[in-house]
Design an enzyme around this catalytic site. Structure first.
Site, PDB file in Angstrom:
ATOM      1  N   GLY A  20       0.921  -1.287  -0.191  1.00 48.34           N
ATOM      2  CA  GLY A  20      -0.081   0.107   0.027  1.00 48.34           C
ATOM      3  C   GLY A  20       0.897   1.263  -0.060  1.00 48.34           C
ATOM      4  O   GLY A  20       1.903   1.292   0.520  1.00 48.34           O
ATOM      5  N   ARG A  24     -11.355  -4.280  -3.505  1.00 44.38           N
ATOM      6  CA  ARG A  24     -11.161  -3.851  -2.088  1.00 44.38           C
ATOM      7  C   ARG A  24     -12.565  -2.941  -1.504  1.00 44.38           C
ATOM      8  O   ARG A  24     -12.416  -2.431  -0.665  1.00 44.38           O
ATOM      9  CB  ARG A  24      -9.936  -2.848  -2.361  1.00 44.38           C
ATOM     10  CG  ARG A  24     -10.436  -1.622  -3.106  1.00 44.38           C
ATOM     11  CD  ARG A  24      -9.298  -0.732  -3.622  1.00 44.38           C
ATOM     12  NE  ARG A  24      -8.590   0.031  -2.657  1.00 44.38           N
ATOM     13  CZ  ARG A  24      -7.631   1.024  -2.785  1.00 44.38           C
ATOM     14  NH1 ARG A  24      -7.531   1.490  -4.157  1.00 44.38           N
ATOM     15  NH2 ARG A  24      -6.975   1.491  -1.733  1.00 44.38           N
ATOM     16  N   LYS A  52       7.335  16.982  -8.726  1.00 44.40           N
ATOM     17  CA  LYS A  52       8.118  15.748  -9.383  1.00 44.40           C
ATOM     18  C   LYS A  52       7.687  15.669 -10.702  1.00 44.40           C
ATOM     19  O   LYS A  52       6.444  15.756 -10.852  1.00 44.40           O
ATOM     20  CB  LYS A  52       7.705  14.461  -8.550  1.00 44.40           C
ATOM     21  CG  LYS A  52       8.319  14.713  -7.354  1.00 44.40           C
ATOM     22  CD  LYS A  52       7.928  13.246  -6.494  1.00 44.40           C
ATOM     23  CE  LYS A  52       6.672  13.022  -6.105  1.00 44.40           C
ATOM     24  NZ  LYS A  52       6.233  11.871  -5.582  1.00 44.40           N
ATOM     25  N   ALA A  76       6.533   1.735  -5.827  1.00 46.24           N
ATOM     26  CA  ALA A  76       6.962   2.451  -4.373  1.00 46.24           C
ATOM     27  C   ALA A  76       7.992   3.297  -4.879  1.00 46.24           C
ATOM     28  O   ALA A  76       8.614   3.816  -3.766  1.00 46.24           O
ATOM     29  CB  ALA A  76       7.424   1.388  -3.411  1.00 46.24           C
ATOM     30  N   ALA A  77       8.269   3.922  -6.057  1.00 45.13           N
ATOM     31  CA  ALA A  77       9.417   4.917  -6.319  1.00 45.13           C
ATOM     32  C   ALA A  77       8.718   6.017  -5.482  1.00 45.13           C
ATOM     33  O   ALA A  77       9.602   6.635  -4.873  1.00 45.13           O
ATOM     34  CB  ALA A  77       9.289   5.290  -7.902  1.00 45.13           C
ATOM     35  N   ASP A  79       6.478   6.502  -3.182  1.00 48.70           N
ATOM     36  CA  ASP A  79       6.385   6.373  -1.778  1.00 48.70           C
ATOM     37  C   ASP A  79       7.844   6.230  -0.864  1.00 48.70           C
ATOM     38  O   ASP A  79       7.776   6.948  -0.085  1.00 48.70           O
ATOM     39  CB  ASP A  79       5.847   4.841  -1.396  1.00 48.70           C
ATOM     40  CG  ASP A  79       4.485   4.483  -2.170  1.00 48.70           C
ATOM     41  OD1 ASP A  79       3.932   5.345  -2.921  1.00 48.70           O
ATOM     42  OD2 ASP A  79       4.430   3.303  -2.708  1.00 48.70           O
TER      43      ASP A  79
END
Length: 311
Positions: free
Chosen positions: A27, A99, A220, A253-254, A256
């Site tokens: 997550g 979900r 970014k 996950a870059a 994150d």
């Protein structure tokens, strides 16, 4: 410094090139919490789980990483969500979710929500994302925003990452309204050009830059030479490029890990521009490995160590 990350962790099935599936847990804000803990930050994860074996395994894995579990609520008869990741030859990934009945969706509405709200106002920093916002519905988000406002009234800070997944939202207008409310509450904003374009079109950058001077902002984007973070705080406006390119294996996950690297560096006392450099270093290491969580021995050493916790 007491930090809380709000969100959802799901059962993750990652598809390998041969079509087999490997189970894990993942997550976006959980990934950030994990890397914060590895970098020495005292961090709790704020979510709801069920009373099933996968929820038990998740909580045990978080504890082994040093993530605080005091704010994890357990809802009887409920389970976590599930998603599958598919990664293409270039390392880009796609997500497929199941979900709708995940326990985390009722964090701010089920019995016990008042205890979660009260606890959140006691943190020094609360981090959440656009995916966090998509979990709760209008009633839950109203409770969350009120809690964050009270946190700020007592001197706490809010960090918000615009991580946006269109499929998590039933209505585009609802998503835009929720993001505007979160941006207005945030003291530190992580925003990607891609997220802003999806949400607001050509006016996306303006939606964030209107908070310049009040909030610390990290925009970014990608350039021909690689990722660039535009860091704005006070009157400063500095472009911080990533270091030398690494082989991209998996971009999971870059963002994150970038947020974790930045937050840990700022907590340790680094200036925003230096923090962006640390964030790039961690994200660069993460995308060089498959999956969201890299081996501990692949973690780059932080430029500055976290201060020792109070006795």
């Amino acid at each position: 410094m007491r930090v809380a990350c709000i969100g959802e962790c799901m059962v993750e099935l990652s598809e390998r090139p041969d079509g087999t599936l490997v189970q894990g847990f993942g997550g976006d804000t959980l990934n950030t919490a994990l890397y914060l803990a590895r970098l020495g930050v005292r961090v709790d994860y704020v979510t709801a789980l069920g009373d099933d074996v996968w929820s038990d395994a998740m909580a045990a894995a978080w504890g082994r990483e040093g993530i605080g579990l005091d704010r994890v609520r357990r809802l009887p008869g409920r389970m976590p969500g599930l998603y599958i990741i598919r990664t293409d030859a270039a390392g880009e990934r796609s997500f497929h979710y199941w979900r709708d009945r995940a326990a985390a969706r009722d964090l701010f509405t089920e019995p016990g929500a008042a205890e979660t709200e009260a606890a959140l106002t006691g943190y020094d920093l609360v981090y959440l994302s656009g995916i966090s916002l998509s979990l709760y519905g209008e009633t839950g988000r109203a409770t969350l925003f009120g809690t964050l406002a009270r946190l700020r009234d007592r001197g706490g800070r809010v960090a918000f990452d615009t991580n946006y997944r269109p499929r998590g939202w039933p209505d585009h207008d609802e998503a835009r309204a929720a993001f505007r409310a979160a941006l207005a509450l945030a003291d530190l904003i992580f925003a990607s050009a891609e997220d802003l374009n999806w949400l607001f079109g050509a006016a996306g950058a303006h939606e964030v830059l209107r908070h310049r001077g009040r909030a610390e902002i990290v925009l970014k984007a990608s350039s021909g030479s690689g990722p660039v973070a535009r860091v704005l705080h006070g009157a400063a406006d500095t472009a911080v490029p990533a270091g030398p390119a690494v082989r991209v294996v998996d971009t999971t996950a870059a963002g994150d890990s970038f947020a974790a690297g930045y937050l840990a560096a700022r907590i340790a006392g680094l200036a925003p521009e230096a923090a962006a450099g640390e964030a790039h270093r961690l994200a660069g290491a993460v995308i060089g490995h498959r999956g969201a969580v890299i081996p501990r021995d692949a973690m780059p050493a932080p430029a500055v160590r976290q201060p020792a916790p109070d006795a």
